[in-house]
Design a protein around this motif. Sequence first.
Motif, PDB file in Angstrom:
ATOM      1  N   SER A 130      12.038  15.796  56.311  1.00  0.00           N
ATOM      2  CA  SER A 130      12.325  16.883  55.372  1.00  0.00           C
ATOM      3  C   SER A 130      12.213  16.406  53.929  1.00  0.00           C
ATOM      4  O   SER A 130      12.294  17.213  53.009  1.00  0.00           O
ATOM      5  CB  SER A 130      13.735  17.414  55.641  1.00  0.00           C
ATOM      6  N   LEU A 131      12.048  15.095  53.727  1.00  0.00           N
ATOM      7  CA  LEU A 131      11.936  14.543  52.379  1.00  0.00           C
ATOM      8  C   LEU A 131      10.640  13.748  52.238  1.00  0.00           C
ATOM      9  O   LEU A 131       9.957  13.489  53.228  1.00  0.00           O
ATOM     10  CB  LEU A 131      13.130  13.626  52.080  1.00  0.00           C
ATOM     11  N   TYR A 179       6.745   5.655  55.466  1.00  0.00           N
ATOM     12  CA  TYR A 179       6.057   6.698  56.230  1.00  0.00           C
ATOM     13  C   TYR A 179       5.525   7.811  55.335  1.00  0.00           C
ATOM     14  O   TYR A 179       4.901   8.741  55.798  1.00  0.00           O
ATOM     15  CB  TYR A 179       7.015   7.304  57.259  1.00  0.00           C
ATOM     16  N   ARG A 180       5.804   7.729  54.036  1.00  0.00           N
ATOM     17  CA  ARG A 180       5.443   8.805  53.120  1.00  0.00           C
ATOM     18  C   ARG A 180       3.934   9.025  53.116  1.00  0.00           C
ATOM     19  O   ARG A 180       3.155   8.083  53.001  1.00  0.00           O
ATOM     20  CB  ARG A 180       5.905   8.441  51.712  1.00  0.00           C
ATOM     21  N   GLY A 181       3.533  10.269  53.265  1.00  0.00           N
ATOM     22  CA  GLY A 181       2.112  10.604  53.187  1.00  0.00           C
ATOM     23  C   GLY A 181       1.311  10.106  54.377  1.00  0.00           C
ATOM     24  O   GLY A 181       0.080  10.084  54.350  1.00  0.00           O
ATOM     25  N   GLY A 206      10.716   9.014  60.661  1.00  0.00           N
ATOM     26  CA  GLY A 206      10.959  10.374  60.197  1.00  0.00           C
ATOM     27  C   GLY A 206      12.442  10.774  60.144  1.00  0.00           C
ATOM     28  O   GLY A 206      13.294   9.932  59.981  1.00  0.00           O
ATOM     29  N   GLU A 207      12.658  12.054  60.277  1.00  0.00           N
ATOM     30  CA  GLU A 207      14.030  12.553  60.264  1.00  0.00           C
ATOM     31  C   GLU A 207      14.381  13.061  61.668  1.00  0.00           C
ATOM     32  O   GLU A 207      13.891  14.108  62.089  1.00  0.00           O
ATOM     33  CB  GLU A 207      14.153  13.670  59.218  1.00  0.00           C
ATOM     34  N   ASP A 226      20.237   7.881  62.798  1.00  0.00           N
ATOM     35  CA  ASP A 226      19.876   7.304  61.497  1.00  0.00           C
ATOM     36  C   ASP A 226      19.193   8.403  60.695  1.00  0.00           C
ATOM     37  O   ASP A 226      18.030   8.719  60.937  1.00  0.00           O
ATOM     38  CB  ASP A 226      18.929   6.125  61.757  1.00  0.00           C
ATOM     39  N   THR A 227      19.904   8.998  59.747  1.00  0.00           N
ATOM     40  CA  THR A 227      19.441  10.250  59.144  1.00  0.00           C
ATOM     41  C   THR A 227      19.484  10.225  57.621  1.00  0.00           C
ATOM     42  O   THR A 227      20.292   9.509  57.031  1.00  0.00           O
ATOM     43  CB  THR A 227      20.317  11.428  59.656  1.00  0.00           C
ATOM     44  N   ASN A 228      18.627  11.060  57.001  1.00  0.00           N
ATOM     45  CA  ASN A 228      18.747  11.231  55.552  1.00  0.00           C
ATOM     46  C   ASN A 228      19.904  12.178  55.210  1.00  0.00           C
ATOM     47  O   ASN A 228      20.245  12.343  54.041  1.00  0.00           O
ATOM     48  CB  ASN A 228      17.431  11.709  54.936  1.00  0.00           C
ATOM     49  N   GLY A 229      20.466  12.815  56.211  1.00  0.00           N
ATOM     50  CA  GLY A 229      21.688  13.595  56.044  1.00  0.00           C
ATOM     51  C   GLY A 229      21.495  14.985  55.464  1.00  0.00           C
ATOM     52  O   GLY A 229      22.456  15.751  55.374  1.00  0.00           O
ATOM     53  N   GLN A 230      20.270  15.339  55.120  1.00  0.00           N
ATOM     54  CA  GLN A 230      20.084  16.605  54.393  1.00  0.00           C
ATOM     55  C   GLN A 230      20.458  17.823  55.230  1.00  0.00           C
ATOM     56  O   GLN A 230      20.883  18.844  54.706  1.00  0.00           O
ATOM     57  CB  GLN A 230      18.632  16.714  53.900  1.00  0.00           C
TER      58      GLN A 230
END
Length: 305
Positions: free
Chosen positions: A49-50, A57-59, A91-92, A116-120
Amino acid sequence: MTPRTPVIEQFSRLSPASRLALAVFRVRAAERPAGIPGSLFLGLTSRCSLACLHCKYRGGAGASDLPYGLALGALREAAALGVPKAVFFGGEPLLYPRLAELAGAARDLGLFTELDTNGQELTAGRARALARAGLSSVMVSLHSPSPAEHDRLCGRGTFRRAARALAAALNAGLVTYVSSCVFAAGPGARELRGLLAFARSSGAHGARFLPYSPRAGASRLPAALAAALRREDPAGFAGTCLARGRSGCAAQRADILYLGSSGDLRACPYAMASLGSFPRCTLAAALRRSGRPARGPVRPCQKRA
Ligand code: SF4
């Protein structure tokens, strides 16, 4: 890579289920056979989601989810081998449609379960539902004690939502950690001190600090971070890839094993080299390949395959 296991008695906020899961985990971790890792990381999805500026892993090309049957097969083999913990990773992983079901399956196999999460997307209701389903622990990514700096890296409003996720996990009675990428660990260690202070004041049970490495070549950061933690955190509230009194990083010690969403097995989510493709390559076969001598400053995350 793995934070120190918290002392259960210190955490009155843990639910009875989390206390029991932690107690079982401690016994299983202590009794695991030689060469068996402490954790199996499942990269459930490459979707996120971010789009954090520093993310490996971006892009990335294409998006994939780990088929549920493969995830279940890996959990079964891990449990049979004596691996005590499953970590749901991305990922998320909150975007994985059958996360709750998988957490329940892992719990029923006797595995300690961690997200293991970005928490959003981790609201109070979602945290409670996951705890009911079989989740025992949550790691929330928070990369700076400064909301402005965290939002610069991860996007506007992300610090506030990550802090909300920490509170949600704690209120759901889950074992809760702050997980941070650390970019520098120089003599001043100002950012590291700030992160430690933030994690402690949030009520989290511990912290995990990952040294941010370049994609190729050697970096002294893992060793510098471990040394800075020995100085700044003698009680061991936070863990990192290099453990006190042990040689090599968690991947070099074969202390973790990672199964990615495309079926690739690696010594760590950040390792460059693939150990094989699951299920053609079993977890046991990947572990035989990953047992490398734990020498040298170049970590598996720093070297191209
Ligand atoms: S490979 Fe890199 S990220 Fe993975 S445990 Fe080793 S130092 Fe840490």
